[in-house]
Design a protein around this motif. Structure first.
Motif, PDB file in Angstrom:
ATOM      1  N   ARG A 223      11.233   4.461  -8.840  1.00  0.00           N
ATOM      2  CA  ARG A 223      11.673   4.204  -7.366  1.00  0.00           C
ATOM      3  C   ARG A 223      10.543   3.546  -6.626  1.00  0.00           C
ATOM      4  NH1 ARG A 223      14.912   8.631  -3.867  1.00  0.00           N
ATOM      5  NH2 ARG A 223      16.368   8.755  -5.042  1.00  0.00           N
ATOM      6  N   ILE A 224      10.785   2.434  -5.980  1.00  0.00           N
ATOM      7  CA  ILE A 224       9.696   1.592  -5.156  1.00  0.00           C
ATOM      8  C   ILE A 224      10.062   1.729  -3.771  1.00  0.00           C
ATOM      9  CG2 ILE A 224       8.664  -0.558  -4.958  1.00  0.00           C
ATOM     10  CD1 ILE A 224       9.278  -1.426  -7.753  1.00  0.00           C
ATOM     11  N   LEU A 225       9.287   2.414  -2.966  1.00  0.00           N
ATOM     12  CA  LEU A 225       9.473   2.642  -1.554  1.00  0.00           C
ATOM     13  C   LEU A 225       8.654   1.567  -0.732  1.00  0.00           C
ATOM     14  CD1 LEU A 225       8.578   6.496  -1.939  1.00  0.00           C
ATOM     15  CD2 LEU A 225      11.009   5.168  -1.819  1.00  0.00           C
ATOM     16  N   THR A 226       9.392   0.982   0.124  1.00  0.00           N
ATOM     17  CA  THR A 226       8.727   0.022   0.768  1.00  0.00           C
ATOM     18  C   THR A 226       8.562   0.371   2.310  1.00  0.00           C
ATOM     19  OG1 THR A 226       9.283  -1.934  -0.547  1.00  0.00           O
ATOM     20  CG2 THR A 226       8.727  -2.430   1.709  1.00  0.00           C
ATOM     21  N   GLY A 227       7.468  -0.059   2.929  1.00  0.00           N
ATOM     22  CA  GLY A 227       7.233   0.229   4.563  1.00  0.00           C
ATOM     23  C   GLY A 227       6.167  -0.147   5.252  1.00  0.00           C
ATOM     24  N   LEU A 228       5.962   0.274   6.319  1.00  0.00           N
ATOM     25  CA  LEU A 228       4.618  -0.016   7.393  1.00  0.00           C
ATOM     26  C   LEU A 228       3.655   1.116   7.080  1.00  0.00           C
ATOM     27  CD1 LEU A 228       3.292  -1.820   9.333  1.00  0.00           C
ATOM     28  CD2 LEU A 228       4.451  -0.344  10.982  1.00  0.00           C
ATOM     29  N   VAL A 229       2.634   0.966   6.942  1.00  0.00           N
ATOM     30  CA  VAL A 229       1.367   2.022   6.705  1.00  0.00           C
ATOM     31  C   VAL A 229       0.833   2.217   8.450  1.00  0.00           C
ATOM     32  CG1 VAL A 229      -0.827   2.606   6.317  1.00  0.00           C
ATOM     33  CG2 VAL A 229       0.570   1.149   4.549  1.00  0.00           C
ATOM     34  N   PHE A 230       1.498   3.433   9.056  1.00  0.00           N
ATOM     35  CA  PHE A 230       1.282   3.630  10.313  1.00  0.00           C
ATOM     36  C   PHE A 230      -0.203   4.006  10.581  1.00  0.00           C
ATOM     37  CE2 PHE A 230       5.656   3.420  10.526  1.00  0.00           C
ATOM     38  CZ  PHE A 230       6.015   3.100  11.719  1.00  0.00           C
ATOM     39  N   SER A 231      -1.020   4.569   9.592  1.00  0.00           N
ATOM     40  CA  SER A 231      -2.262   5.001  10.044  1.00  0.00           C
ATOM     41  C   SER A 231      -2.835   5.418   8.608  1.00  0.00           C
ATOM     42  CB  SER A 231      -2.421   6.203  10.764  1.00  0.00           C
ATOM     43  OG  SER A 231      -2.051   7.580  10.105  1.00  0.00           O
ATOM     44  N   GLY A 232      -4.431   5.191   8.585  1.00  0.00           N
ATOM     45  CA  GLY A 232      -4.947   5.490   7.453  1.00  0.00           C
ATOM     46  C   GLY A 232      -4.994   4.393   6.541  1.00  0.00           C
ATOM     47  N   SER A 233      -5.450   4.531   5.286  1.00  0.00           N
ATOM     48  CA  SER A 233      -5.518   3.584   4.102  1.00  0.00           C
ATOM     49  C   SER A 233      -5.299   4.621   2.683  1.00  0.00           C
ATOM     50  CB  SER A 233      -6.590   2.858   3.840  1.00  0.00           C
ATOM     51  OG  SER A 233      -7.692   4.010   3.772  1.00  0.00           O
ATOM     52  N   ILE A 234      -4.812   4.072   1.928  1.00  0.00           N
ATOM     53  CA  ILE A 234      -4.431   4.702   0.570  1.00  0.00           C
ATOM     54  C   ILE A 234      -5.012   3.857  -0.620  1.00  0.00           C
ATOM     55  CG2 ILE A 234      -2.019   3.540   0.372  1.00  0.00           C
ATOM     56  CD1 ILE A 234      -1.159   6.102  -0.770  1.00  0.00           C
ATOM     57  N   LYS A 235      -5.471   4.587  -1.712  1.00  0.00           N
ATOM     58  CA  LYS A 235      -5.866   3.941  -2.896  1.00  0.00           C
ATOM     59  C   LYS A 235      -4.928   4.469  -4.089  1.00  0.00           C
ATOM     60  CE  LYS A 235     -10.896   3.853  -1.542  1.00  0.00           C
ATOM     61  NZ  LYS A 235     -12.122   4.245  -2.142  1.00  0.00           N
ATOM     62  N   THR A 236      -4.911   3.594  -5.024  1.00  0.00           N
ATOM     63  CA  THR A 236      -4.047   3.964  -6.155  1.00  0.00           C
ATOM     64  C   THR A 236      -4.450   5.350  -6.944  1.00  0.00           C
ATOM     65  OG1 THR A 236      -4.127   1.551  -6.809  1.00  0.00           O
ATOM     66  CG2 THR A 236      -3.566   3.089  -8.500  1.00  0.00           C
ATOM     67  N   ASN A 237      -3.485   6.150  -7.171  1.00  0.00           N
ATOM     68  CA  ASN A 237      -3.501   7.446  -7.714  1.00  0.00           C
ATOM     69  C   ASN A 237      -3.975   8.516  -6.683  1.00  0.00           C
ATOM     70  OD1 ASN A 237      -2.525   7.148 -10.479  1.00  0.00           O
ATOM     71  ND2 ASN A 237      -4.473   6.232 -11.267  1.00  0.00           N
ATOM     72  N   ALA A 238      -3.962   8.177  -5.448  1.00  0.00           N
ATOM     73  CA  ALA A 238      -4.208   9.192  -4.424  1.00  0.00           C
ATOM     74  C   ALA A 238      -2.991  10.314  -4.402  1.00  0.00           C
ATOM     75  CB  ALA A 238      -4.597   8.393  -3.214  1.00  0.00           C
ATOM     76  N   PRO A 239      -3.594  11.486  -4.112  1.00  0.00           N
ATOM     77  CA  PRO A 239      -2.444  12.595  -3.877  1.00  0.00           C
ATOM     78  C   PRO A 239      -1.717  12.103  -2.645  1.00  0.00           C
ATOM     79  CG  PRO A 239      -4.505  13.426  -3.395  1.00  0.00           C
ATOM     80  CD  PRO A 239      -4.821  12.111  -4.039  1.00  0.00           C
ATOM     81  N   ILE A 240      -0.361  12.346  -2.621  1.00  0.00           N
ATOM     82  CA  ILE A 240       0.468  12.154  -1.625  1.00  0.00           C
ATOM     83  C   ILE A 240       1.532  13.228  -1.553  1.00  0.00           C
ATOM     84  CG2 ILE A 240       0.222   9.675  -0.983  1.00  0.00           C
ATOM     85  CD1 ILE A 240       2.356   9.181  -2.831  1.00  0.00           C
ATOM     86  N   HIS A 241       2.249  13.466  -0.458  1.00  0.00           N
ATOM     87  CA  HIS A 241       3.576  14.000  -0.308  1.00  0.00           C
ATOM     88  C   HIS A 241       4.641  13.528   0.505  1.00  0.00           C
ATOM     89  CE1 HIS A 241       2.387  17.179   2.870  1.00  0.00           C
ATOM     90  NE2 HIS A 241       2.286  15.737   3.586  1.00  0.00           N
TER      91      HIS A 241
END
Length: 611
Positions: A223-241
């Motif tokens: 699955r590839i999820l596309t959208g807008l980053v509303f706040s903060g930043s993210i790096k590859t392999n960062a934990p998310i839910h």
């Protein structure tokens, strides 16, 4: 990063995808010697063939001004047809401004109104581009007045009404501030975007929050999820839910891949920041309208509500005698998996499985949307039996039956306007406006029940000798209009299996219009033509001439048949009655009765009358 997020809104065939092509070329996205197809944004075969945008797509360009300052512009291409409006509502939440593209001759049309209304309600500021300014019948200033009137009608605020205007030719690649512009570049459009579209209002210092607006699949990444980053930043392999709209945790995982848009490509990046439109891979259950966030976040982002489906069709396993001859995907399990996969990525479609597990009720926005889904499936090798579309009724607060209505805008030559009004009245439509639109044409607006419009488009084109233009838009649920007369003519039904024969088809031509040709394979219960009378008629289209010892002097009459009427998929779906199906395979479209056996048909007919 100097960033702008903008969506392009336009009616079908007003030149949106062609304009984006020129933005690519003039921003340096393509190399000078790079071979690029026309309408590069139309990635889907059906989009290229029909000239319409079906799937919303994200892309980006980087533009440098005269001082060398580079701005990264994310452009979202929105579908122009209301049947694909489920895409539009979600996409507008990703952008901070919209470019409204209007044809210099046709002016704002119903689908323009549909998407623009959604954009203005979200508070987005529009930039109006009057396109195709080089058309000989262009009436740019009148069209600009019509756009202003449309904005007032859609309750735009004072800030939105103070919109910048550009005059352009997307095909020739120029834009200007006056309606006499006939050469140049698209730099005025780039400058206007940078000046009038605000920088994303995302919070760079907050925890990571990202709203899923588009869902795609990849054979390698899942699955590839596309959208807008509303706040903060993210790096590859960062934990998310992932949180659903109610705030419940759907799943936890890691962002195994982060991708940003660079031209037409999705390029892997190590990090993405607030305000950028990106794609994330790594989750298996999260879907559209879910919030992907840092594990510390418990509040989901607000997702746009989606207008409900108004039309449904039954997709069944093909059970005709010719099943399995032309397609490879014929089982209910394969059909089920494909439909549920579609419903997962297209939130405007709802799929319900029947009790017998061999058919599925698929609800969507309109005939075009469901027709495109069927066409995609047949190209993938599926065989299906498709029922007549039916509208979805509801009950209002007082327990009364309601049905969906549509606004229908018809542009027609003056001489045919009387015929169109009569036909629409038979379909329980109410005329709300009628005015001359110049050049011997009249624009008529109706409010009509969706039920009455099923199958009307082909008849409309015949009535107006192919010169009429009809545009439809979902309006509301209103009072039930009672019985609406359907197809007037009966059909010719084959009474056996075999090959159609010229000798038999010759006399049948006098009975009505044939749908089959000489030596075409037939089966019992298959519809071979339209009867000139109102009742169905069983016929033998396979009868051959008996061979005898007799000789005749002189030549026998040669049988010359009129070429059979061949229907497109949409025409076939609109043509059939409630007791008929369209058999769809990768290489054929056949019409048939739901019950192939004549005795079963009689029993079903008696049961219907008794009920």
């Amino acid at each position: 990063m100097n960033l702008r997020n903008v969506a392009i809104i336009a009616h079908v065939d007003h030149g949106k995808t062609t304009l984006v092509d020129q933005l690519f070329r003039q921003s340096g996205t393509f190399r000078d010697n790079q071979r690029v197809e026309e309408r590069a944004m139309d990635s889907n075969d059906l989009e290229k063939e029909r000239g319409i945008t079906i799937l919303a797509k994200c892309t980006s360009v980087e533009w440098a001004d005269a001082d060398g300052n580079v701005t990264h512009i994310n452009i979202v291409d929105t579908p122009g047809h209301a049947d694909f409006g489920g895409e539009v509502e979600r996409i507008l939440s990703m952008v901070d401004g919209v470019i409204l593209l209007v044809d210099a001759a046709e002016g704002p049309m119903p689908q323009t109104k549909f998407v623009t209304g959604k954009a203005l309600a979200l508070g987005l500021k529009p930039i109006v581009v009057v396109n195709k300014i080089d058309r000989p019948d262009a009436r740019a200033l009148e069209v600009l007045d019509e756009v202003f009137d449309l904005f007032v009608l859609l309750e735009a605020n004072d800030e939105q009404l103070d919109f910048p205007v550009l005059y352009a030719s997307g095909r020739n690649g120029y834009a200007g501030l006056t309606d006499d512009v006939r050469d140049g570049t698209l730099n005025p459009l780039f400058e206007t975007i940078v000046a009038h579209v605000p920088h994303p209002s995302a919070d760079p210092d907050g925890p990571f929050k990202f709203l899923v607006t588009l869902l795609d699949r990849d054979n390698f990444l899942g699955r590839i999820l596309t959208g807008l980053v509303f706040s903060g930043s993210i790096k590859t392999n960062a934990p998310i839910h992932a949180l659903d709209p109610d705030g419940k945790i759907v799943e936890t995982g890691r962002a195994s891949k982060i991708m940003a848009f660079r031209g037409l490509e999705r390029v892997p990046v190590e990090q993405a920041g607030a305000g950028d439109i990106i794609s994330i891979a790594g989750l298996t259950t999260a879907t559209v309208a879910d919030t992907i966030a840092d594990p510390s976040v418990s509040e989901p982002l607000h997702a746009q509500p989606i207008d409900p489906p108004t039309l449904s069709m039954r997709f069944a396993v093909n059970d005709s005698p010719m099943a399995g001859r032309e397609g490879k995907k014929v089982t209910s399990r394969m059909i089920r998996d494909r439909l549920f996969r579609e419903a997962e990525s297209n939130v405007a479609i709802k799929v319900t499985e029947s009790a017998d597990k061999d058919s599925f009720e698929v609800a969507g926005r309109g005939e075009l949307q469901l027709g495109v889904l069927i066409e995609m499936m047949r190209r993938e090798g599926f065989e299906l039996g498709i029922s007549r579309p039916r509208v979805l009724f509801r009950e209002d607060d007082h327990g009364k039956k309601t049905e969906p209505y549509e606004i229908v805008v018809i542009d027609v030559d003056d001489e045919y306007s009387g015929t169109v009004i009569d036909k629409m009245a038979l379909r329980k439509a109410e005329m709300t406006d009628m005015r001359p639109s110049g050049g011997g044409k009249t624009r008529i607006t109706f409010s009509a029940p969706s039920r009455g419009l099923i199958g009307y488009h082909g008849e409309f084109l015949s009535d107006t000798r192919g010169t009429g233009i009809m545009n439809r838009l979902y309006e509301k649920y209103g009072p039930h209009k009672g019985n609406i007369e359907g197809r007037k003519n009966g059909v010719l039904i084959s009474n056996g299996a075999g090959e159609a024969n010229n000798y038999a088809l010759g006399p049948l031509e006098e009975r009505g219009i044939l749908f089959v040709a000489h030596q075409e394979a037939l089966y019992e219960g298959m519809i071979v033509g339209e009867n000139a009378k109102t009742d169905d008629l069983e016929v033998n289209p396979m009868k051959a001439k008996a061979l005898t010892n007799f000789r005749v002097s002189g030549k026998e009459d040669t049988i010359r048949l009129t070429p059979p009427k061949r229907m497109t998929l949409e025409q076939a779906i609109a043509y059939i009655d409630d007791d008929e199906l369209v058999e769809v395979t990768p290489s054929s479209i056949r019409l048939r009765k739901r019950h192939l056996d004549p005795h079963e048909r009689k029993r079903a007919s008696r049961a219907k009358i008794a009920a």
